[in-house]
Design an enzyme around this catalytic site. Structure first.
Site, PDB file in Angstrom:
ATOM      1  N   CYS A  55      -7.247  52.596  41.402  1.00 52.71           N
ATOM      2  CA  CYS A  55      -5.984  53.349  41.469  1.00 52.71           C
ATOM      3  C   CYS A  55      -5.693  53.897  42.863  1.00 52.71           C
ATOM      4  O   CYS A  55      -4.573  54.322  43.138  1.00 52.71           O
ATOM      5  CB  CYS A  55      -5.992  54.474  40.448  1.00 52.71           C
ATOM      6  SG  CYS A  55      -6.239  53.878  38.768  1.00 52.71           S
ATOM      7  N   ASN A 112       0.095  54.829  33.510  1.00 52.87           N
ATOM      8  CA  ASN A 112      -0.751  54.660  34.698  1.00 52.87           C
ATOM      9  C   ASN A 112      -0.815  53.168  35.032  1.00 52.87           C
ATOM     10  O   ASN A 112      -1.423  52.392  34.293  1.00 52.87           O
ATOM     11  CB  ASN A 112      -2.143  55.228  34.389  1.00 52.87           C
ATOM     12  CG  ASN A 112      -3.109  55.106  35.553  1.00 52.87           C
ATOM     13  OD1 ASN A 112      -2.846  54.406  36.526  1.00 52.87           O
ATOM     14  ND2 ASN A 112      -4.233  55.781  35.453  1.00 52.87           N
ATOM     15  N   HIS A 153      -0.565  59.382  42.806  1.00 53.48           N
ATOM     16  CA  HIS A 153      -0.903  58.373  41.799  1.00 53.48           C
ATOM     17  C   HIS A 153      -0.494  58.914  40.439  1.00 53.48           C
ATOM     18  O   HIS A 153      -0.780  60.058  40.105  1.00 53.48           O
ATOM     19  CB  HIS A 153      -2.406  58.078  41.857  1.00 53.48           C
ATOM     20  CG  HIS A 153      -2.872  57.262  40.690  1.00 53.48           C
ATOM     21  ND1 HIS A 153      -2.230  56.105  40.296  1.00 53.48           N
ATOM     22  CD2 HIS A 153      -3.912  57.440  39.818  1.00 53.48           C
ATOM     23  CE1 HIS A 153      -2.856  55.607  39.238  1.00 53.48           C
ATOM     24  NE2 HIS A 153      -3.869  56.398  38.930  1.00 53.48           N
TER      25      HIS A 153
HETATM   26  O1  UT7 Z   1      -6.134  56.229  37.170  1.00 54.56           O
HETATM   27  C1  UT7 Z   1      -7.378  56.723  37.512  1.00 54.56           C
HETATM   28  C2  UT7 Z   1      -7.429  58.133  37.278  1.00 54.56           C
HETATM   29  N1  UT7 Z   1      -7.512  58.419  35.856  1.00 54.56           N
HETATM   30  C3  UT7 Z   1      -7.227  59.625  35.471  1.00 54.56           C
HETATM   31  O2  UT7 Z   1      -6.810  60.423  36.274  1.00 54.56           O
HETATM   32  C4  UT7 Z   1      -7.477  60.026  34.030  1.00 54.56           C
HETATM   33  C5  UT7 Z   1      -8.094  61.396  34.028  1.00 54.56           C
HETATM   34  N2  UT7 Z   1      -8.308  61.939  32.697  1.00 54.56           N
HETATM   35  C6  UT7 Z   1      -7.291  62.313  31.890  1.00 54.56           C
HETATM   36  O3  UT7 Z   1      -6.130  62.138  32.233  1.00 54.56           O
HETATM   37  C7  UT7 Z   1      -7.623  63.006  30.611  1.00 54.56           C
HETATM   38  O4  UT7 Z   1      -9.012  63.321  30.593  1.00 54.56           O
HETATM   39  C8  UT7 Z   1      -7.289  62.166  29.356  1.00 54.56           C
HETATM   40  C9  UT7 Z   1      -5.779  62.064  29.203  1.00 54.56           C
HETATM   41  C10 UT7 Z   1      -7.904  60.791  29.460  1.00 54.56           C
HETATM   42  C11 UT7 Z   1      -7.823  62.853  28.085  1.00 54.56           C
HETATM   43  O5  UT7 Z   1      -7.292  64.166  27.975  1.00 54.56           O
HETATM   44  P1  UT7 Z   1      -8.252  65.390  27.621  1.00 54.56           P
HETATM   45  O6  UT7 Z   1      -7.403  66.577  27.555  1.00 54.56           O
HETATM   46  O7  UT7 Z   1      -9.370  65.369  28.622  1.00 54.56           O
HETATM   47  O8  UT7 Z   1      -8.728  65.019  26.165  1.00 54.56           O
HETATM   48  P2  UT7 Z   1     -10.220  64.850  25.612  1.00 54.56           P
HETATM   49  O9  UT7 Z   1     -10.831  63.605  26.151  1.00 54.56           O
HETATM   50  O10 UT7 Z   1     -10.949  66.132  25.820  1.00 54.56           O
HETATM   51  O11 UT7 Z   1      -9.973  64.667  24.066  1.00 54.56           O
HETATM   52  C12 UT7 Z   1      -9.476  65.750  23.270  1.00 54.56           C
HETATM   53  C13 UT7 Z   1      -9.343  65.293  21.845  1.00 54.56           C
HETATM   54  C14 UT7 Z   1     -10.595  64.620  21.300  1.00 54.56           C
HETATM   55  O12 UT7 Z   1     -10.733  64.999  19.958  1.00 54.56           O
HETATM   56  P3  UT7 Z   1     -11.823  66.136  19.543  1.00 54.56           P
HETATM   57  O13 UT7 Z   1     -13.134  65.610  20.019  1.00 54.56           O
HETATM   58  O14 UT7 Z   1     -11.378  67.367  20.296  1.00 54.56           O
HETATM   59  O15 UT7 Z   1     -11.668  66.206  18.077  1.00 54.56           O
HETATM   60  C15 UT7 Z   1     -10.251  63.146  21.333  1.00 54.56           C
HETATM   61  O16 UT7 Z   1     -10.924  62.406  20.361  1.00 54.56           O
HETATM   62  O17 UT7 Z   1      -8.287  64.332  21.742  1.00 54.56           O
HETATM   63  C16 UT7 Z   1      -8.768  63.180  21.036  1.00 54.56           C
HETATM   64  N3  UT7 Z   1      -8.063  62.003  21.543  1.00 54.56           N
HETATM   65  C17 UT7 Z   1      -6.911  61.542  21.029  1.00 54.56           C
HETATM   66  N4  UT7 Z   1      -6.171  61.963  19.986  1.00 54.56           N
HETATM   67  C18 UT7 Z   1      -5.047  61.282  19.719  1.00 54.56           C
HETATM   68  C19 UT7 Z   1      -8.414  61.211  22.604  1.00 54.56           C
HETATM   69  N5  UT7 Z   1      -7.489  60.249  22.761  1.00 54.56           N
HETATM   70  C20 UT7 Z   1      -6.551  60.435  21.805  1.00 54.56           C
HETATM   71  C21 UT7 Z   1      -5.369  59.759  21.470  1.00 54.56           C
HETATM   72  N6  UT7 Z   1      -4.640  60.221  20.428  1.00 54.56           N
HETATM   73  N7  UT7 Z   1      -4.909  58.685  22.164  1.00 54.56           N
END
Ligand code: UT7
Length: 333
Positions: free
Chosen positions: A127, A290, A260
């Site tokens: 990225c 993204n 980005h």
């Molecule tokens: O391009 C390169 C750079 N990449 C990035 O910058 C990505 C960086 N990371 C992020 O943008 C975020 O970490 C994410 C968007 C990927 C995830 O967001 P988050 O706020 O960190 O969520 P999380 O991983 O802590 O997940 C929270 C909850 C989890 O459930 P529990 O364990 O709290 O019950 C996940 O299972 O959200 C759940 N979850 C979803 N729920 C519905 C994860 N993905 C989904 C989904 N739909 N698609």
């Protein structure tokens, strides 16, 4: 007299197939995977993304974006003496997508054949790829080894997504963006700053590889989202300050931040740390998702074409992603 590089044209291409979060959620529900528009919008800011149809490769999106950038710069492919494509989803293992793009552009007309023979290569910095590619092209122009470069970011990330993994498959999209970068006496690109820390290679990767006629290992994207998030918010404002310092400018000189486009929360955090209001941040993640190396040139082109970014303005580009890589480019349009 010092030689500089300057962007003289921008272009972009999104494949026509647009999927809203609701469309994607319905597709995933058929596979037994649960997600929602609400979750995706709240956590990422993404509302829709574009996916290329089978048969459309990164080089096709790159060529379409490049043609627009060439038109905007008022030159044909024959005027180009360097082609750099930033991509992590190349058409083939080799040759480079840049060579394929060069060939396709050369077929547009008899004069366009003049692009053949110039150096063409890919940059693989995931990225951060476009920021890396722009910095390399700028250095080559400053060194006098190129006069007019095509710098492109193009991706078909839909090909490497695991649609059984809701934590990643809702985040990415396909697209291409391009700029023409030309030598001149006035800046242009004011400063660049690139970094990598390979210790974190495992937090965002496609671990599979081709060996002995087979794919060895998993060929789909894996990401520890929270680890990437933490590293991203920790490094982006530092890269921004580094280019400002190198250029003898301050945060107050920035007209537009074009980060980005991965997650609106990361972009807002960086803008806040730099004291920039939301009205000075170009956001396209809502409509593009993204698109990895394509995201910055796609956002730049959209900002130019909608009249947000205007000639003479100071623009800060920032990339971050797999590797772990990050960097920034400060430029005057
Ligand atoms: O391009 C390169 C750079 N990449 C990035 O910058 C990505 C960086 N990371 C992020 O943008 C975020 O970490 C994410 C968007 C990927 C995830 O967001 P988050 O706020 O960190 O969520 P999380 O991983 O802590 O997940 C929270 C909850 C989890 O459930 P529990 O364990 O709290 O019950 C996940 O299972 O959200 C759940 N979850 C979803 N729920 C519905 C994860 N993905 C989904 C989904 N739909 N698609």
């Amino acid at each position: 007299m010092r030689r500089y590089s300057r962007i003289t044209g921008t272009g972009s291409c999104l494949p026509p197939r647009r999927l809203t979060n609701a469309d994607l959620a319905a597709d995933l529900a058929r596979r037994g995977i649960e997600t929602s528009d609400e979750w995706i919008v709240e956590r990422t800011g993404i509302r829709a993304r574009h996916f290329a149809d089978a048969g459309t490769n990164s080089s096709d999106l790159a060529v379409a974006a490049a043609r627009q950038a060439l038109d905007a710069a008022g030159v044909g492919p024959e005027a180009i003496d360097l082609v750099i494509v930033a991509t992590s989803t190349p058409d083939m293992v080799f040759p480079s997508t840049a060579c394929i793009v060069q060939h396709k552009l050369s077929q547009l007309s008899e004069p366009a054949r003049g692009i053949l023979g110039c150096p063409a290569f890919d940059v693989q910095a995931v990225c951060s790829g476009f920021v890396y590619a722009l910095a390399v092209a700028d250095a080559m122009i400053q060194a006098g080894t190129a006069r007019r470069a095509l710098v492109i970011g193009a991706e078909v990330f839909s090909r490497i997504l695991d649609f059984d993994d809701r934590t990643t498959c809702v985040l990415f999209g396909d697209g291409g963006g391009a700029v023409v970068l030309e030598a001149g006496d006035t800046p242009g690109i004011l400063a660049t700053d690139l970094h990598a820390d390979g210790r974190h290679a495992g937090i965002l990767c496609v671990p599979g590889t081709v060996s002995g006629g087979q794919v060895l290992g998993d060929p789909l994207l894996k990401m520890d989202g929270q680890a990437v998030f933490k590293l991203a918010v920790g490094v982006l404002d530092k890269a921004a300050r580094a280019v400002l310092e190198k250029a003898g400018k301050t945060e107050a000189d920035i007209d537009w931040l074009i980060p980005h486009q991965a997650n609106i929360r990361i972009m807002q955090s960086t803008a806040r740390k730099l004291g920039l209001g939301p009205d000075r941040v170009v956001v396209t993640v809502d409509e593009h998702g993204n698109t990895s190396a394509a995201s910055i040139p796609l956002a730049l082109d959209s900002a130019v074409r909608t009249g947000k970014v205007r000639p003479g303005q100071t623009v800060l580009l920032e990339g971050v992603g797999g590797g772990f890589t990050w960097g920034a480019v400060l430029l005057s349009m």
